[in-house]
Design a protein around this motif. Structure first.
Motif, PDB file in Angstrom:
ATOM      1  N   ALA A 285       0.900  -1.350  -0.082  1.00  0.00           N
ATOM      2  CA  ALA A 285      -0.092  -0.163  -0.012  1.00  0.00           C
ATOM      3  C   ALA A 285       0.794   1.242  -0.014  1.00  0.00           C
ATOM      4  CB  ALA A 285      -0.941   0.119   1.210  1.00  0.00           C
ATOM      5  N   LYS A 286       1.734   1.356   0.940  1.00  0.00           N
ATOM      6  CA  LYS A 286       2.822   2.612   0.791  1.00  0.00           C
ATOM      7  C   LYS A 286       3.455   2.706  -0.548  1.00  0.00           C
ATOM      8  CE  LYS A 286       3.589   2.263   5.967  1.00  0.00           C
ATOM      9  NZ  LYS A 286       4.672   2.218   6.939  1.00  0.00           N
ATOM     10  N   ARG A 287       3.961   1.426  -1.288  1.00  0.00           N
ATOM     11  CA  ARG A 287       4.587   1.661  -2.310  1.00  0.00           C
ATOM     12  C   ARG A 287       3.624   2.231  -3.489  1.00  0.00           C
ATOM     13  NH1 ARG A 287       5.335  -3.287  -2.945  1.00  0.00           N
ATOM     14  NH2 ARG A 287       4.025  -3.698  -4.931  1.00  0.00           N
ATOM     15  N   LEU A 288       2.519   1.659  -3.438  1.00  0.00           N
ATOM     16  CA  LEU A 288       1.407   2.260  -4.419  1.00  0.00           C
ATOM     17  C   LEU A 288       1.192   3.757  -4.195  1.00  0.00           C
ATOM     18  CD1 LEU A 288      -1.116  -0.768  -4.500  1.00  0.00           C
ATOM     19  CD2 LEU A 288       0.694  -0.273  -5.993  1.00  0.00           C
ATOM     20  N   GLN A 289       1.013   4.197  -3.057  1.00  0.00           N
ATOM     21  CA  GLN A 289       0.655   5.344  -2.923  1.00  0.00           C
ATOM     22  C   GLN A 289       1.883   6.319  -3.179  1.00  0.00           C
ATOM     23  OE1 GLN A 289      -0.066   4.895   1.393  1.00  0.00           O
ATOM     24  NE2 GLN A 289      -2.145   5.924   1.210  1.00  0.00           N
ATOM     25  N   GLN A 290       3.140   6.094  -2.775  1.00  0.00           N
ATOM     26  CA  GLN A 290       4.091   6.637  -3.094  1.00  0.00           C
ATOM     27  C   GLN A 290       4.450   6.905  -4.601  1.00  0.00           C
ATOM     28  OE1 GLN A 290       7.993   5.430  -1.518  1.00  0.00           O
ATOM     29  NE2 GLN A 290       9.045   6.894  -2.693  1.00  0.00           N
ATOM     30  N   LEU A 291       4.396   5.697  -5.469  1.00  0.00           N
ATOM     31  CA  LEU A 291       4.621   5.702  -7.009  1.00  0.00           C
ATOM     32  C   LEU A 291       3.597   6.276  -7.786  1.00  0.00           C
ATOM     33  CD1 LEU A 291       5.677   2.021  -7.302  1.00  0.00           C
ATOM     34  CD2 LEU A 291       7.266   4.150  -7.472  1.00  0.00           C
ATOM     35  N   THR A 292       2.420   6.026  -7.158  1.00  0.00           N
ATOM     36  CA  THR A 292       1.235   6.825  -7.874  1.00  0.00           C
ATOM     37  C   THR A 292       1.419   8.261  -7.650  1.00  0.00           C
ATOM     38  OG1 THR A 292      -0.361   4.948  -7.264  1.00  0.00           O
ATOM     39  CG2 THR A 292      -1.556   7.079  -7.664  1.00  0.00           C
ATOM     40  N   HIS A 293       1.696   8.903  -6.389  1.00  0.00           N
ATOM     41  CA  HIS A 293       1.804  10.388  -6.284  1.00  0.00           C
ATOM     42  C   HIS A 293       3.075  10.913  -7.301  1.00  0.00           C
ATOM     43  CE1 HIS A 293       3.003  14.000  -4.360  1.00  0.00           C
ATOM     44  NE2 HIS A 293       1.689  14.164  -4.461  1.00  0.00           N
TER      45      HIS A 293
END
Length: 337
Positions: A285-293
């Motif tokens: 979840a953290k990886r997805l939030q960071q990459l999406t942003h």
């Protein structure tokens, strides 16, 4: 040794026929071509006798003549080759031949024959040498033409079958392509290209069953876009659609090969993480939030739930959705503070 001139030989053969009525009857009325060819010392061949059936075919001018006198040289040479082989082997030969000859007007005629030739020895001349060849030829021209017509018909049928087969194969390819397109339409969200809700739910139930069968973990992420309503209200729905497509592409690129992404409704996405426990899901979840942003300049909120013994997909997704709501409240609290 003196060689009997052709005319004398012809008369001798005719006299022999006259002395044997049964042979004479056979010679005169036999329906197939019969002929007697003399083997000359120089390797050539002269027609000494021919029955009426043979004379009706090639004419009386063949008597006493070598073959090239009443047929093209190529046909004569092909027949001579057979005669020479018969003489050399000193054995009867049976074969099918195609020959061209001249009719009484000098026009070329052609035909096909089944021919039997038999080497003969004139004991009065030289009992060791083949002096004559006796032959019987059956005209099979009509049979050959019928066979050729049948072959052409079969070839035409085969061509039609090949054409119909090619058409059928093309139709099958088109049908498979259409089915694939229909399958794509039935399983994919038209806007984002990820799985639609119905299909992600089907896949989710399958992953739950697999996790229980192999006793592995399974987690789900419920994701939505922060401030999505504001984008729609201030920039319009086209901008909102563009944001959804960008986020979906970013999420898909960041997931593992066996992770599954589906649009759950509106701006919500459901992600299935096979063989992932709660901690694995938090890291994801953290990886997805960071990459999406980083890739879209859009922030997302994520709710996490891990499969329990008594979970269904509905209860698992509902629990992830509750945690998504909590994450959204935290986002708004920070944004307003």
């Amino acid at each position: 040794m003196a060689v009997e001139p052709p005319q004398q030989t012809l008369q001798s053969f005719h006299d022999a026929l006259m002395r044997h009525p049964l042979i004479r009857e056979l010679w005169n009325h036999f329906p197939e071509n019969m002929f007697l060819v003399r083997v000359e010392d120089d390797g050539h061949f002269t027609v000494e006798a021919a029955n009426p059936a043979q004379l009706d075919t090639v004419g009386r001018e063949c008597l006493g003549q070598p073959l090239p006198a009443f047929m093209p040289a190529a046909s004569a040479e092909a027949i001579y080759t057979r005669y020479r082989e018969c003489v050399a082997r000193d054995k009867p030969m049976r074969y099918q031949e195609h020959a061209v000859f001249f009719d009484e007007h000098g026009n070329e005629q052609y035909g096909y024959w089944l021919t039997l030739i038999v080497p003969l020895h004139n004991a009065a001349e030289d009992p060791q040498r083949v002096t004559h060849i006796f032959g019987i030829s059956q005209d099979v021209t009509e049979l050959h033409q019928a066979r050729e017509a049948l072959e052409r018909h079969n070839q035409a049928l085969e061509a039609r079958v090949e054409q119909r087969t090619a058409e059928l194969q093309h139709a099958n390819r088109e049908l498979r392509l259409l089915n694939a397109q229909l399958e794509e339409m039935a399983t994919r969200d038209f806007l984002t290209g990820c799985y639609n809700r119905r299909h992600i739910e089907t896949l989710g139930q399958r992953e739950i069953e697999r996790a229980r069968r192999y006793d592995t973990s399974l987690s789900v992420l419920m994701v939505d876009l922060d401030a999505f309503k504001q984008v729609n209200d201030t920039q319009g729905h086209d901008a909102g659609d563009a944001a959804l497509k960008c986020v979906a592409a970013s999420l898909q690129n960041a997931l593992r090969a066996n992770d599954l992404l589906g649009r759950f409704g509106g701006d919500e996405f459901l992600i299935l993480l096979p063989e992932s426990n709660n901690e694995d899901a938090r890291v994801a979840a953290k990886r997805l939030q960071q990459l999406t942003h980083e890739q879209t300049d859009i922030t997302i909120s994520v709710g996490i739930a891990t499969l329990r013994r008594d979970d269904t997909l509905e209860s698992l997704a509902a629990r992830a959705d509750q945690r998504l709501l909590a994450a959204k409240r935290e986002y708004h609290r920070k944004a307003s503070g």
